[in-house]
Scaffold this active site. Structure first.
Site, mmCIF file in Angstrom:
data_model
loop_
_atom_site.group_PDB
_atom_site.id
_atom_site.type_symbol
_atom_site.label_atom_id
_atom_site.label_comp_id
_atom_site.label_asym_id
_atom_site.label_seq_id
_atom_site.Cartn_x
_atom_site.Cartn_y
_atom_site.Cartn_z
ATOM 1 N N ASP A 1 1.190 -1.530 -0.117
ATOM 2 C CA ASP A 1 0.367 0.165 -0.191
ATOM 3 C C ASP A 1 1.287 1.433 -0.102
ATOM 4 O OD1 ASP A 1 -1.565 1.961 0.320
ATOM 5 O OD2 ASP A 1 -2.282 1.113 2.732
ATOM 6 N N ASP B 1 -1.431 6.039 -5.343
ATOM 7 C CA ASP B 1 -2.094 4.789 -4.011
ATOM 8 C C ASP B 1 -2.491 3.797 -4.359
ATOM 9 O OD1 ASP B 1 -3.124 4.062 -1.546
ATOM 10 O OD2 ASP B 1 -4.496 5.385 -0.758
#
Ligand SMILES: *[C@@H]1O[C@H](CO)[C@@H](O)[C@H](O)[C@H]1NC(C)=O
Ligand SMILES: *[C@@H]1O[C@H](CO)[C@@H](O)[C@H](O)[C@H]1NC(C)=O
Ligand SMILES: *[C@@H]1O[C@H](CO)[C@@H](O)[C@H](O)[C@H]1NC(C)=O
Length: 427
Positions: free
Chosen positions: A136, A313
């Site tokens: 992530d 992201d």
């Protein structure tokens, strides 16, 4: 709360194969730096837009950034908050949505042709204990389930007693993700290894509580690849530790997200995955996000809005922008309509998908017709749902969040050395 059905338990067992802990698993893929990533559930189910899942993931994204903003205040001071940013109230989804998602958990595992997130293997401890992880770029902590977790279903668990490099550390890690979901547990350091790249004495949490709607998330845990400023543990994240240990050739990593052969490449850029030159952009270092300033978005060749900030992201499925800006974008798409005002979703005629492009002063980076399309609004419909949603994530009126729907269209290179994000055309 996860309440796995027997079918789900079986599916997890088959997919994740052996429980990691006690077996003397050899170090995974020693001396390799590319870690294969496996696709997971998406907002599209049998070709149809999955509104429940999209809503639940939207809440998870709001909560993730709620945490990021709190961590920025803690680590950098309140003056570092993005202008207009607000710590939003904890986002939840309606109970009926949560219940429907829970009932469908077992289906999600069978449907592997999907794109919610990409998971890959890591190992922790000596000897190695193995976990399937969501990498992530929008957070900076590592957690995996603990041996002591009683709410972790069939997830792989970390057992500190079986690792001779494990050390308990003071404090408690606590984070809230999606709908009513919460992760908390004690803190350890141990050797963490990703694709043969080691970080020694890496801080992480072994979660003893993993509550909530993990219906979408069939990974064991999360490994954050953002800047240390976002870390709730206030410690060096995995990649930065491995670099400090001298185990990485270059201070950068690259994400290749595709139908086949997806990978995270550590310590460089895999030449087999791109062609042409890499277009690099200095990031805005005020926060700790991989945030590129001065973006513009086009529909066809018309610039709709410009001068905004974009966070790249990998832990977010689709693309989110401030509701008023996203409304302007969809207004330029012939035949588009609001689908779900509350969650900011729009539909378009499937026969004429929009061509959206982001530009940071170089090339246009095009969102393919496949990646803009989240599926039919309903079975038999001729309308499709767009992967750009108008959501107030709490990041202010000038910040957009570009997740996997964006990242699938090019190679994405994250460089801590030059503080840049680079894009290159796929081979
Ligand atoms: C950097 O980001 C912050 C927070 O989003 C913003 O307030 C600031 O204007 C940005 N700086 C530049 C140079 O874009
Ligand atoms: C993770 O490891 C398991 C067990 O060795 C393997 O079956 C699986 O394919 C690996 N997953 C990925 C994405 O490499
Ligand atoms: C720790 O475990 C590894 C793998 O089992 C072993 O090779 C090593 O000798 C052990 N180290 C210590 C200090 O016990």
């Amino acid at each position: 709360m996860i309440n796995p059905t027997p079918a789900l338990l079986l599916a997890i067992t088959l997919v994740l194969s052996q429980a990691a802990t006690a077996s003397p698993t050899p170090e995974i893929e020693a001396n390799t730096i590319a870690i294969p990533l496996r696709k997971r559930t998406s907002f599209t189910h049998n070709g149809i837009f999955d509104k429940d899942r999209a809503e639940s993931a939207g809440a998870a994204t709001i909560n993730k950034y709620r945490h990021n903003l709190k961590n920025i205040i803690k680590n950098l001071g309140i003056a570092s908050l993005p202008e207009g940013a607000v710590i939003k109230p904890y986002a939840t989804v309606a109970r009926d949505v949560a219940e429907r998602l829970e009932r469908r958990q077992s289906e999600a595992l069978i449907d592997i042709n999907n794109e919610l997130l990409w998971g890959g293997n890591i190992s922790i401890g000596t000897p190695a204990q193995r976990f399937l992880i969501d990498f992530d770029t929008g957070s900076s902590d590592l957690w995996v389930p603990s041996r002591a977790c009683t709410s972790c279903g069939s997830m792989n668990r970390y057992n500190p007693l079986l690792s001779n490099s494990s050390k308990p550390r003071p404090g408690i890690f606590e984070i809230e993700y999606g709908d009513h979901s919460q992760v908390s547990g004690p803190i350890f350091t141990d050797t963490v290894s990703v694709a043969g790249i080691k970080a020694t004495n890496q801080y992480f949490s072994a979660a003893t509580t993993v509550n909530g709607d993990f219906a979408d998330v069939v990974v064991d845990g999360i490994l954050g690849m953002g800047y240390p400023a976002l870390s709730q543990l206030h410690r060096s994240p995995f990649f930065n530790t491995a670099r400090a240990n001298g185990n990485l050739k270059a201070n950068r990593f690259s994400f290749y997200l595709a139908k086949k052969g997806s990978e995270l490449y550590l310590g460089g850029t895999n030449p087999a995955k791109y062609k042409g030159s890499i277009e690099t952009h200095r990031i805005n270092l005020s926060t700790g996000f991989w945030q590129i300033p001065n973006a513009r978005i086009k529909v066809g060749n018309t610039v709709v809005t410009s001068g905004f900030q974009t966070i790249i992201d990998s832990g977010t499925t689709i693309m989110y922008g401030p509701p008023s800006a996203v409304k302007k974008v969809w207004a330029k798409v012939p035949g588009s309509a609001v689908l779900d005002a509350e969650n900011g979703f729009y539909s378009f005629p499937c026969a004429t998908p929009p061509q959206m492009k982001f530009n940071w002063g170089g090339k246009d980076w095009v969102i393919s017709t496949a990646t803009i399309n989240l599926g039919l609004t309903a079975a038999g419909s001729s309308r499709c749902v767009g992967a750009l949603s108008g959501q107030d994530i709490g990041l202010g009126s000038n910040v957009w969040l570009l997740g996997d729907s964006f990242m699938q269209n090019q190679l994405n290179i994250f460089d801590f050395g030059s503080n840049t994000v680079g894009f290159a055309a796929l081979r």
